[in-house]
Motif scaffolding. Structure first.
Motif, PDB file in Angstrom:
ATOM      1  N   THR A 247       0.866  -1.183   0.000  1.00  0.00           N
ATOM      2  CA  THR A 247       0.000   0.000   0.000  1.00  0.00           C
ATOM      3  C   THR A 247       0.897   1.226   0.000  1.00  0.00           C
ATOM      4  OG1 THR A 247      -0.159  -0.065   2.419  1.00  0.00           O
ATOM      5  CG2 THR A 247      -1.960  -1.072   1.169  1.00  0.00           C
ATOM      6  N   SER A 248       0.704   2.090  -0.969  1.00  0.00           N
ATOM      7  CA  SER A 248       1.505   3.311  -1.050  1.00  0.00           C
ATOM      8  C   SER A 248       0.920   4.360  -0.100  1.00  0.00           C
ATOM      9  CB  SER A 248       1.545   3.815  -2.482  1.00  0.00           C
ATOM     10  OG  SER A 248       2.129   2.839  -3.335  1.00  0.00           O
ATOM     11  N   ALA A 249       1.772   5.260   0.388  1.00  0.00           N
ATOM     12  CA  ALA A 249       1.323   6.102   1.496  1.00  0.00           C
ATOM     13  C   ALA A 249       1.542   7.593   1.285  1.00  0.00           C
ATOM     14  CB  ALA A 249       2.000   5.655   2.789  1.00  0.00           C
ATOM     15  N   GLU A 250       2.783   8.042   1.205  1.00  0.00           N
ATOM     16  CA  GLU A 250       3.070   9.474   1.169  1.00  0.00           C
ATOM     17  C   GLU A 250       3.667   9.865  -0.174  1.00  0.00           C
ATOM     18  OE1 GLU A 250       2.271  12.028   2.368  1.00  0.00           O
ATOM     19  OE2 GLU A 250       3.821  13.499   2.737  1.00  0.00           O
ATOM     20  N   ILE A 251       3.484  11.143  -0.535  1.00  0.00           N
ATOM     21  CA  ILE A 251       4.071  11.690  -1.750  1.00  0.00           C
ATOM     22  C   ILE A 251       4.511  13.112  -1.469  1.00  0.00           C
ATOM     23  CG2 ILE A 251       1.838  12.502  -2.659  1.00  0.00           C
ATOM     24  CD1 ILE A 251       2.947  11.618  -5.483  1.00  0.00           C
ATOM     25  N   ALA A 252       5.645  13.513  -2.037  1.00  0.00           N
ATOM     26  CA  ALA A 252       6.148  14.867  -1.825  1.00  0.00           C
ATOM     27  C   ALA A 252       7.012  15.293  -2.997  1.00  0.00           C
ATOM     28  CB  ALA A 252       6.943  14.958  -0.525  1.00  0.00           C
ATOM     29  N   VAL A 253       6.993  16.599  -3.262  1.00  0.00           N
ATOM     30  CA  VAL A 253       7.815  17.195  -4.318  1.00  0.00           C
ATOM     31  C   VAL A 253       8.964  17.946  -3.645  1.00  0.00           C
ATOM     32  CG1 VAL A 253       7.825  18.709  -6.333  1.00  0.00           C
ATOM     33  CG2 VAL A 253       5.726  17.497  -5.700  1.00  0.00           C
ATOM     34  N   SER A 254      10.156  17.817  -4.188  1.00  0.00           N
ATOM     35  CA  SER A 254      11.294  18.563  -3.644  1.00  0.00           C
ATOM     36  C   SER A 254      11.032  20.056  -3.784  1.00  0.00           C
ATOM     37  CB  SER A 254      12.586  18.177  -4.365  1.00  0.00           C
ATOM     38  OG  SER A 254      12.512  18.489  -5.750  1.00  0.00           O
ATOM     39  N   SER A 255      11.617  20.849  -2.897  1.00  0.00           N
ATOM     40  CA  SER A 255      11.315  22.289  -2.867  1.00  0.00           C
ATOM     41  C   SER A 255      11.746  23.016  -4.138  1.00  0.00           C
ATOM     42  CB  SER A 255      11.976  22.944  -1.650  1.00  0.00           C
ATOM     43  OG  SER A 255      13.389  22.800  -1.707  1.00  0.00           O
ATOM     44  N   ASP A 256      12.709  22.448  -4.872  1.00  0.00           N
ATOM     45  CA  ASP A 256      13.121  23.063  -6.130  1.00  0.00           C
ATOM     46  C   ASP A 256      12.309  22.563  -7.319  1.00  0.00           C
ATOM     47  OD1 ASP A 256      14.093  20.496  -6.450  1.00  0.00           O
ATOM     48  OD2 ASP A 256      16.203  21.071  -6.592  1.00  0.00           O
ATOM     49  N   GLY A 257      11.357  21.646  -7.065  1.00  0.00           N
ATOM     50  CA  GLY A 257      10.487  21.152  -8.123  1.00  0.00           C
ATOM     51  C   GLY A 257      11.119  20.167  -9.073  1.00  0.00           C
ATOM     52  N   SER A 258      12.302  19.651  -8.736  1.00  0.00           N
ATOM     53  CA  SER A 258      13.013  18.766  -9.662  1.00  0.00           C
ATOM     54  C   SER A 258      12.621  17.302  -9.527  1.00  0.00           C
ATOM     55  CB  SER A 258      14.523  18.895  -9.446  1.00  0.00           C
ATOM     56  OG  SER A 258      14.961  20.206  -9.726  1.00  0.00           O
ATOM     57  N   PHE A 259      12.154  16.911  -8.324  1.00  0.00           N
ATOM     58  CA  PHE A 259      11.918  15.492  -8.065  1.00  0.00           C
ATOM     59  C   PHE A 259      10.614  15.274  -7.294  1.00  0.00           C
ATOM     60  CE2 PHE A 259      16.509  16.219  -8.153  1.00  0.00           C
ATOM     61  CZ  PHE A 259      16.888  15.378  -9.202  1.00  0.00           C
ATOM     62  N   VAL A 260      10.050  14.084  -7.486  1.00  0.00           N
ATOM     63  CA  VAL A 260       8.880  13.638  -6.734  1.00  0.00           C
ATOM     64  C   VAL A 260       9.220  12.297  -6.093  1.00  0.00           C
ATOM     65  CG1 VAL A 260       6.473  12.860  -6.903  1.00  0.00           C
ATOM     66  CG2 VAL A 260       7.238  14.839  -8.232  1.00  0.00           C
ATOM     67  N   TYR A 261       8.775  12.128  -4.837  1.00  0.00           N
ATOM     68  CA  TYR A 261       9.045  10.902  -4.098  1.00  0.00           C
ATOM     69  C   TYR A 261       7.743  10.336  -3.548  1.00  0.00           C
ATOM     70  CZ  TYR A 261      13.680  13.005  -4.212  1.00  0.00           C
ATOM     71  OH  TYR A 261      14.850  13.584  -4.640  1.00  0.00           O
ATOM     72  N   ALA A 262       7.668   9.002  -3.466  1.00  0.00           N
ATOM     73  CA  ALA A 262       6.494   8.341  -2.895  1.00  0.00           C
ATOM     74  C   ALA A 262       6.957   7.120  -2.110  1.00  0.00           C
ATOM     75  CB  ALA A 262       5.514   7.927  -3.993  1.00  0.00           C
ATOM     76  N   SER A 263       6.187   6.773  -1.053  1.00  0.00           N
ATOM     77  CA  SER A 263       6.587   5.641  -0.207  1.00  0.00           C
ATOM     78  C   SER A 263       5.693   4.433  -0.428  1.00  0.00           C
ATOM     79  CB  SER A 263       6.570   6.049   1.267  1.00  0.00           C
ATOM     80  OG  SER A 263       5.254   6.329   1.716  1.00  0.00           O
ATOM     81  N   ASN A 264       6.292   3.253  -0.284  1.00  0.00           N
ATOM     82  CA  ASN A 264       5.605   1.971  -0.437  1.00  0.00           C
ATOM     83  C   ASN A 264       5.721   1.155   0.846  1.00  0.00           C
ATOM     84  OD1 ASN A 264       4.793   1.992  -3.294  1.00  0.00           O
ATOM     85  ND2 ASN A 264       6.995   1.996  -3.724  1.00  0.00           N
ATOM     86  N   ARG A 265       4.571   0.759   1.399  1.00  0.00           N
ATOM     87  CA  ARG A 265       4.551  -0.097   2.579  1.00  0.00           C
ATOM     88  C   ARG A 265       4.278  -1.537   2.133  1.00  0.00           C
ATOM     89  NH1 ARG A 265      -0.074   3.060   5.720  1.00  0.00           N
ATOM     90  NH2 ARG A 265      -0.913   2.883   3.613  1.00  0.00           N
ATOM     91  N   GLY A 266       5.176  -2.433   2.472  1.00  0.00           N
ATOM     92  CA  GLY A 266       5.132  -3.808   1.984  1.00  0.00           C
ATOM     93  C   GLY A 266       6.382  -4.038   1.155  1.00  0.00           C
ATOM     94  N   HIS A 267       6.506  -3.273   0.085  1.00  0.00           N
ATOM     95  CA  HIS A 267       7.755  -3.256  -0.673  1.00  0.00           C
ATOM     96  C   HIS A 267       8.837  -2.523   0.121  1.00  0.00           C
ATOM     97  CE1 HIS A 267      10.499  -2.225  -4.081  1.00  0.00           C
ATOM     98  NE2 HIS A 267      10.101  -3.401  -4.529  1.00  0.00           N
ATOM     99  N   ASP A 268       8.390  -1.646   1.048  1.00  0.00           N
ATOM    100  CA  ASP A 268       9.255  -0.886   1.964  1.00  0.00           C
ATOM    101  C   ASP A 268      10.340  -0.121   1.211  1.00  0.00           C
ATOM    102  OD1 ASP A 268       7.742  -1.742   4.100  1.00  0.00           O
ATOM    103  OD2 ASP A 268       9.049  -3.446   4.548  1.00  0.00           O
ATOM    104  N   SER A 269       9.860   0.793   0.369  1.00  0.00           N
ATOM    105  CA  SER A 269      10.773   1.532  -0.492  1.00  0.00           C
ATOM    106  C   SER A 269      10.307   2.961  -0.701  1.00  0.00           C
ATOM    107  CB  SER A 269      10.890   0.823  -1.853  1.00  0.00           C
ATOM    108  OG  SER A 269       9.619   0.753  -2.489  1.00  0.00           O
TER     109      SER A 269
END
Length: 346
Positions: A247-269
């Motif tokens: 189950t995926s959980a959180e998402i965030a964009v870096s403050s400079d707008g260059s990258f997006v990150y998301a978390s995976n629970r189970g895959h733990d990544s």
């Protein structure tokens, strides 16, 4: 040594220190616990006031509460200000608007979206407005009813987006800044069974990045001046070869707008993506979260560190960011009871 201050919420019991204030050393990624608060059951999600010295926590239980706190600017001691009913079971998310005058929250089990005034001393006022979501989705276990999971302000506007995991919708509301009332503007339907959970905005371009919990995908939308969403792109968050539960959980964009990150629970990544000139994303790959059940994470303002709350392993993990914008090393692991939210105090 350059330092920042960080708050964490958790699924700790009322008798345990559920909210903690940390000092973060930017040079080496070290986290030092400064103080903590007991007396609140499952203080899961936190919202920091624009003044940086007060915040609100959700007590995510049946017949839950919203609790406001004050942080002394020099001693860093935390003190409770007051409490209000969350107007529904299991308040899962809370946000303070950019003016600092309004507190907006959602209850996962109660399916309510609520607005409270915030008083000058940081206290939460009486309920000003509430609306209830109705509906369901194809996942009988998780989408038996409406389950609003987050309410997040469109930067610079009196517009708020509510992600509803139960109905597969993202709803745009407009806030009356004088009365605290919400008016429905738009509803966008996601993929059936997707389970939209959280979203994040690009800092300079009109794009919204939304994480779907149930089918582990990320959706890219273009957002109009009025808050209407237009679907642009759909991306998987775990490899096709992965056969375990996730189950995926959180998402965030870096403050400079260059990258997006998301978390995976189970895959733990942590999934990393590069933002293209047209707002779409290029997949950069996956990095281990350094623990189990990464429910939430925070990016430090300079985008050089990412701190993960691994709920199931009871750890905070400090990840060093590499030159390519992806987490490349686990620098520090701290044991703490069931952490589920992290907020950087500017």
């Amino acid at each position: 040594m350059a330092t920042s201050y960080i708050l964490t919420g958790s699924y700790a019991s009322e008798s345990e220190p559920g909210i903690k204030l940390w000092e973060f050393e930017k040079n080496n990624g070290k986290l030092i616990e400064l103080t903590n608060i007991v007396g609140i059951e499952r203080p899961s999600f936190l919202a920091v006031h624009p003044n940086g010295t007060s915040f609100v926590a959700t007590s995510e239980v049946g017949n839950g509460e919203l609790v406001s706190y004050w942080i002394h600017p020099t001693t860093k001691k935390m003190m409770e200000i007051n409490r209000q009913s969350s107007n529904g079971d299991h308040p899962a998310h809370v946000t303070i608007d950019e003016t600092g005058n309004w507190l907006l929250s959602v209850t996962y089990s109660g399916a309510t979206i609520n607005v409270h005034p915030l008083l000058a001393d940081g206290a939460i006022g009486d309920l000003a407005f509430s609306i209830k979501h109705e509906g369901s989705g194809p996942n009988k276990e998780r989408q038996d009813a409406a389950h609003p999971h987050s309410i997040i302000q469109v930067p610079g506007k009196n517009l708020f987006l509510v992600s509803d995991l139960g109905t597969d919708t993202i709803t745009t509301y407009k806030l009356d800044a004088d009365k605290g009332e919400l008016t429905l503007r738009y509803i966008v339907q996601t993929e059936a069974g997707a389970g939209p959970r959280h979203l994040s905005f690009h800092p300079t371009m009109p794009f919204v990045y939304s994480v779907n919990e149930l089918n582990s995908t990320l959706m890219v939308y273009k957002i109009s001046h009025e808050g209407q969403l237009e679907f642009i792109q759909l991306l998987p968050l775990v490899p096709d070869s992965y056969e375990g539960e996730n189950t995926s959980a959180e998402i965030a964009v870096s403050s400079d707008g260059s990258f997006v990150y998301a978390s995976n629970r189970g895959h733990d990544s942590i999934a990393s993506f590069a933002v293209q000139a047209n707002g779409t994303l290029e997949n950069l790959g996956l990095a281990g979260s350094g623990g189990e059940g990464p429910r939430h994470f925070g990016i430090m303002p300079e985008n050089d560190w990412l701190i993960v709350t691994n709920e199931n392993s009871h750890t905070l993990t400090v990840l060093k960011m590499g030159q390519t914008g992806t987490p490349c090393a686990v620098e520090n692991i701290i044991q703490t009871t069931a952490p589920v939210c992290i907020k950087v105090i500017k």
